[in-house]
Motif scaffolding. Structure first.
Motif, PDB file in Angstrom:
ATOM      1  N   SER A  32      13.841  11.011   3.056  1.00  0.00           N
ATOM      2  CA  SER A  32      12.543  10.367   3.255  1.00  0.00           C
ATOM      3  C   SER A  32      12.121   9.603   2.004  1.00  0.00           C
ATOM      4  O   SER A  32      12.643   9.838   0.912  1.00  0.00           O
ATOM      5  N   ALA A  33      11.167   8.697   2.212  1.00  0.00           N
ATOM      6  CA  ALA A  33      10.552   7.975   1.097  1.00  0.00           C
ATOM      7  C   ALA A  33       9.071   7.850   1.405  1.00  0.00           C
ATOM      8  O   ALA A  33       8.689   7.483   2.519  1.00  0.00           O
ATOM      9  N   GLN A  34       8.258   8.210   0.452  1.00  0.00           N
ATOM     10  CA  GLN A  34       6.807   8.079   0.577  1.00  0.00           C
ATOM     11  C   GLN A  34       6.400   6.862  -0.241  1.00  0.00           C
ATOM     12  O   GLN A  34       6.611   6.824  -1.449  1.00  0.00           O
ATOM     13  N   LEU A  35       5.849   5.846   0.434  1.00  0.00           N
ATOM     14  CA  LEU A  35       5.429   4.622  -0.231  1.00  0.00           C
ATOM     15  C   LEU A  35       3.914   4.602  -0.328  1.00  0.00           C
ATOM     16  O   LEU A  35       3.227   5.084   0.569  1.00  0.00           O
ATOM     17  N   MET A  36       3.399   4.038  -1.371  1.00  0.00           N
ATOM     18  CA  MET A  36       1.960   3.849  -1.504  1.00  0.00           C
ATOM     19  C   MET A  36       1.736   2.349  -1.615  1.00  0.00           C
ATOM     20  O   MET A  36       2.188   1.714  -2.567  1.00  0.00           O
ATOM     21  N   LEU A  37       1.070   1.773  -0.611  1.00  0.00           N
ATOM     22  CA  LEU A  37       0.852   0.339  -0.578  1.00  0.00           C
ATOM     23  C   LEU A  37      -0.628   0.043  -0.753  1.00  0.00           C
ATOM     24  O   LEU A  37      -1.463   0.544   0.000  1.00  0.00           O
ATOM     25  N   SER A  38      -0.956  -0.766  -1.749  1.00  0.00           N
ATOM     26  CA  SER A  38      -2.338  -1.196  -1.977  1.00  0.00           C
ATOM     27  C   SER A  38      -2.577  -2.495  -1.216  1.00  0.00           C
ATOM     28  O   SER A  38      -1.777  -3.428  -1.312  1.00  0.00           O
ATOM     29  N   VAL A  39      -3.665  -2.528  -0.455  1.00  0.00           N
ATOM     30  CA  VAL A  39      -3.974  -3.722   0.325  1.00  0.00           C
ATOM     31  C   VAL A  39      -5.426  -4.142   0.113  1.00  0.00           C
ATOM     32  O   VAL A  39      -6.293  -3.322  -0.191  1.00  0.00           O
ATOM     33  N   ASP A  40      -5.651  -5.434   0.296  1.00  0.00           N
ATOM     34  CA  ASP A  40      -6.997  -5.988   0.225  1.00  0.00           C
ATOM     35  C   ASP A  40      -7.699  -5.786   1.559  1.00  0.00           C
ATOM     36  O   ASP A  40      -7.069  -5.506   2.581  1.00  0.00           O
ATOM     37  N   SER A  41      -8.996  -6.037   1.568  1.00  0.00           N
ATOM     38  CA  SER A  41      -9.800  -5.816   2.778  1.00  0.00           C
ATOM     39  C   SER A  41      -9.461  -6.781   3.903  1.00  0.00           C
ATOM     40  O   SER A  41      -9.718  -6.486   5.065  1.00  0.00           O
ATOM     41  N   HIS A  42      -8.869  -7.929   3.599  1.00  0.00           N
ATOM     42  CA  HIS A  42      -8.563  -8.904   4.654  1.00  0.00           C
ATOM     43  C   HIS A  42      -7.279  -8.569   5.429  1.00  0.00           C
ATOM     44  O   HIS A  42      -6.973  -9.189   6.428  1.00  0.00           O
ATOM     45  N   VAL A  43      -6.500  -7.569   4.996  1.00  0.00           N
ATOM     46  CA  VAL A  43      -5.260  -7.194   5.685  1.00  0.00           C
ATOM     47  C   VAL A  43      -5.592  -6.283   6.862  1.00  0.00           C
ATOM     48  O   VAL A  43      -6.286  -5.281   6.723  1.00  0.00           O
ATOM     49  N   SER A  44      -5.105  -6.651   8.051  1.00  0.00           N
ATOM     50  CA  SER A  44      -5.387  -5.864   9.252  1.00  0.00           C
ATOM     51  C   SER A  44      -4.180  -5.071   9.741  1.00  0.00           C
ATOM     52  O   SER A  44      -4.320  -4.120  10.506  1.00  0.00           O
ATOM     53  N   GLN A  45      -2.979  -5.459   9.315  1.00  0.00           N
ATOM     54  CA  GLN A  45      -1.781  -4.768   9.772  1.00  0.00           C
ATOM     55  C   GLN A  45      -0.666  -4.919   8.747  1.00  0.00           C
ATOM     56  O   GLN A  45      -0.513  -5.965   8.129  1.00  0.00           O
ATOM     57  N   LEU A  46       0.090  -3.853   8.577  1.00  0.00           N
ATOM     58  CA  LEU A  46       1.287  -3.872   7.739  1.00  0.00           C
ATOM     59  C   LEU A  46       2.479  -3.571   8.625  1.00  0.00           C
ATOM     60  O   LEU A  46       2.400  -2.756   9.538  1.00  0.00           O
ATOM     61  N   GLU A  47       3.595  -4.212   8.333  1.00  0.00           N
ATOM     62  CA  GLU A  47       4.842  -3.832   8.979  1.00  0.00           C
ATOM     63  C   GLU A  47       5.872  -3.718   7.877  1.00  0.00           C
ATOM     64  O   GLU A  47       6.055  -4.645   7.082  1.00  0.00           O
TER      65      GLU A  47
END
Length: 182
Positions: free
Chosen positions: A9-24
């Motif tokens: 497994s891999a645990q990722l931590m992704l920082s996103v701005d408020s305008h992002v509605s979806q990550l793939e």
């Protein structure tokens, strides 16, 4: 950013701005040509933990992130990579014979980590020809320990036993020997 890499497994931590509605997240073994994907729709502003599961151990992976904003525009990150850990083989920490009676005994073992299955081979000392094999699937063996309940033993005999354990990747490790007398 990657924060924790395991054996599968891999645990990722992704920082996103408020305008992002979806990550793939698109990921693949670096030797493969086809990506797998994981879609994350419940995005929060700031850090978003993402878990990639059921990966192969000791394997290099490439991944990239697709960001979709509130207007439907799509952008991609650069490609990243990580390598899953080499599995640590499970170890039988100790084994004891308990509750020994004329024709029964319990063999208990504690383990260093979770295992998939365990096997015990036992025989009357000096009679190596007819080893009895008892195999059992195991769940929760790391926390609960492992117990083999042996029956139909011969009274007053010295027994030798060997425990082998198999991890979730199918790797059989250590043989632990133990002796007892009924």
């Amino acid at each position: 950013k990657t924060i924790e890499i395991g054996e599968d497994s891999a645990q990722l931590m992704l920082s996103v701005d408020s305008h992002v509605s979806q990550l793939e997240i698109f990921y693949k073994k670096n030797t493969d040509s086809v990506y797998q994907s994981l879609t994350v729709s419940d995005i929060i502003q700031g850090d978003n933990p993402i878990a990639l599961q059921n990966l192969s151990s000791n394997t290099s992976y490439d991944f990239e992130i697709q960001y979709k904003d509130n207007e439907g525009d799509v952008s991609y990150s650069r490609k990243y990579n990580f390598k899953t850990k080499t599995p640590e083989l499970p170890v039988v920490l100790n084994a004891t014979a308990e509750n020994i009676a004329d024709t029964t005994a319990s063999i208990k073992a504690s383990l260093s980590k979770e295992i998939q299955s365990a096997q015990i081979k036992y025989h009357v000392r000096g009679e190596n020809v007819n080893k009895t094999i008892f195999t059992q699937s195991v769940s929760g063996a790391k926390t609960d320990g492992l117990t083999f309940n042996l029956e139909n033993l011969r009274s007053g005999q010295d027994y030798d036993a060997e425990i082998t354990i198999t991890d979730k990747f199918g790797v059989t490790s250590e043989i632990k020997s133990i002796s007892f007398k009924t």
